[in-house]
Design a protein around this motif. Structure first.
Motif, short mmCIF file in Angstrom:
data_model
loop_
_atom_site.label_atom_id
_atom_site.label_comp_id
_atom_site.label_asym_id
_atom_site.label_seq_id
_atom_site.Cartn_x
_atom_site.Cartn_y
_atom_site.Cartn_z
N CYS A 121 1.68 3.68 -2.95
CA CYS A 121 0.58 4.80 -3.25
C CYS A 121 0.18 5.84 -2.27
N HIS A 122 -0.11 5.09 -0.96
CA HIS A 122 -0.54 5.91 0.14
C HIS A 122 0.45 6.53 0.86
N CYS B 120 0.74 -1.18 0.12
CA CYS B 120 0.04 -0.03 0.01
C CYS B 120 0.75 1.26 0.04
N THR C 88 -10.45 2.96 -9.36
CA THR C 88 -9.47 4.12 -9.02
C THR C 88 -8.46 3.57 -7.71
N MET C 89 -8.72 2.53 -7.25
CA MET C 89 -7.84 1.90 -6.39
C MET C 89 -7.81 0.26 -6.89
#
Ligand code: HEC
Length: 382
Positions: free
Chosen positions: A145-146, A142, A196-197
């Motif tokens: 991106c995050h 993760c 989108t994710m």
């Protein structure tokens, strides 16, 4: 948030909406009308009722509350119509009139998109080992991106059509846990159905997804502590094994009592004075059991406390956990005593009645007990 009358009836309304839908879901499951992915019954509709928006729109909340009361009255009348033959048509006609006269709330205010797992709850209590596993999974899958700090600025973020949201704020508490789990496993899609994710159901189990959510909440709590000086959302202390002079037990087995967790600044540093108002547990990675008191020696519990305190090393810190298992206060390492100001998770409830003069810890405990965490997911927090 002031615990006014308004908050109370809104909480009751949100709890009734949630409880009613859960009861319906369990009825469907008992009748075999819905499947049970991930071990809990699946919500079969693409929409569900939610209290989130009602918190913002009180007018709609009133309408929803009245509709709920009318609905309950209509159900009772239909039941009576079934049992009381002579009054049947009279009762059915009255029910129809009630339905017509009902002040229906605006559907947009109470209906939100739902997922099959919307009503799912964590399969087990938060555990320090699974939380640390959540942290490891986050770094693997993760963080690109995050971002390592959860704020959505990972190196892949700028190449995405939608910017990843800031997970270090209240978002993790605003959404239903079951919806978050669905999004992690099956991805997020925009209004036109474009992804989108990405979803991770090929690589992660539902237990992994729950561990990730627990991790995200603990990290988000630590980040809000750094930026706002308090835990704006409540988090429970993670469970872990504890060695006590009278044998081994779990930290969660003290639920119902107040806990003080302390992390010695140096190995073998002196323990704080025992206090009859609290159960004291030393948290020290790798420490042997001690005849003097209870010790939690798993490195994972120290790591989760570092995250929730928003620090790299929690050595020297102390935490107070309330009877419900919520982390409420943290001391600073350079002070041996407590004060009311150490309460970091506040609900702003009824002010404690003026008590006889007491020490800092007594004042802190009085305030903590007077402001219990009243937590409604997706609704009024604290
Ligand atoms: C390819 C980039 C990418 C990866 C990898 C990724 N995310 Fe996301 N994530 C996003 C984007 C973009 C959004 C916002 C989607 C939207 O709002 O349409 C999002 C949204 C979310 C949300 C908020 C969902 C909601 O209900 O609003 C959560 C929680 C989340 N991600 C967790 C995770 C976790 C946990 C992982 C790792 C298992 C992960 N993400 C991996 C890009 C990513």
């Amino acid at each position: 948030m002031a615990a006014s009358l308004e908050t109370h009836w809104l909480q009751a309304l949100i709890a009734a909406l949630q409880g009613g839908q859960l009861a319906l879901l369990h009825l469907l499951a008992a009748l075999g009308l819905t499947e049970s992915p991930y071990g809990q019954p699946a919500w079969p509709w693409p929409w569900r009722l939610s209290g989130e928006n009602l918190l913002i729109d009180l007018g709609q909340a009133r309408r929803a509350g009245i509709a709920l009361i009318f609905g309950a009255a209509a159900c009772l009348m239909l039941l009576a119509a079934l049992l009381w033959r002579r009054a049947r048509w009279y009762l059915i006609a009255t029910t129809a009139l009630v339905a017509l006269a009902m002040p229906w709330p605006d559907p947009a205010a109470v209906l939100v998109p739902a997922n099959p797992t919307s009503f799912h709850v964590a399969p087990s209590a938060v555990d320090a080992k699974s939380l640390v596993r959540g942290g490891w999974l986050y770094a693997q899958h993760c963080a690109a991106c995050h971002g390592a700090d959860l704020r959505g600025q990972g190196e892949r973020a700028k190449s995405l059509a939608v910017w990843p949201p800031n997970l270090a704020g209240p978002l993790m508490w605003r959404r239903a846990d079951g919806d978050l789990v669905w999004h992690v496993l099956h991805g997020v899609h925009d209004d036109r159905g474009h992804e989108t994710m990405p979803g991770f159901h090929d690589t992660l189990s539902s237990d992994d997804a729950w561990a990730l959510l627990d991790y995200l909440k603990v990290r988000a709590a630590g980040e809000t502590l750094k930026s706002e000086g308090q835990w704006t959302m409540p988090v429970r202390v993670a469970d872990t094994a504890v060695d006590c002079p009278r044998g081994a037990r779990q930290l969660a087995s003290w639920r119902g009592q107040r806990l003080r967790l302390y992390l010695p600044a140096r190995p073998a540093a002196a323990a704080p004075m025992e206090d009859p108002r609290l159960v004291t547990v030393r948290v020290e990675p790798g420490a042997p059991p001690s005849p003097d008191g209870c010790v939690a020696s798993a490195p994972e519990i120290a790591q989760t406390l570092a995250w929730v305190a928003g620090v790299n090393s929690p050595a020297g810190l102390q935490f107070i956990v309330d009877r419900e298992g919520y982390l409420r206060a943290r001391s600073s390492p350079d002070r041996a005593t407590w004060s009311e100001g150490d309460l970091l998770c506040k609900s702003g409830g009824t002010a404690p009645t003026p008590a006889p003069p007491q020490d800092g810890l007594g004042a802190l405990i009085a305030r903590m007990d007077a402001e219990p965490v009243r937590f409604v997911k997706g609704g009024v927090v604290h």
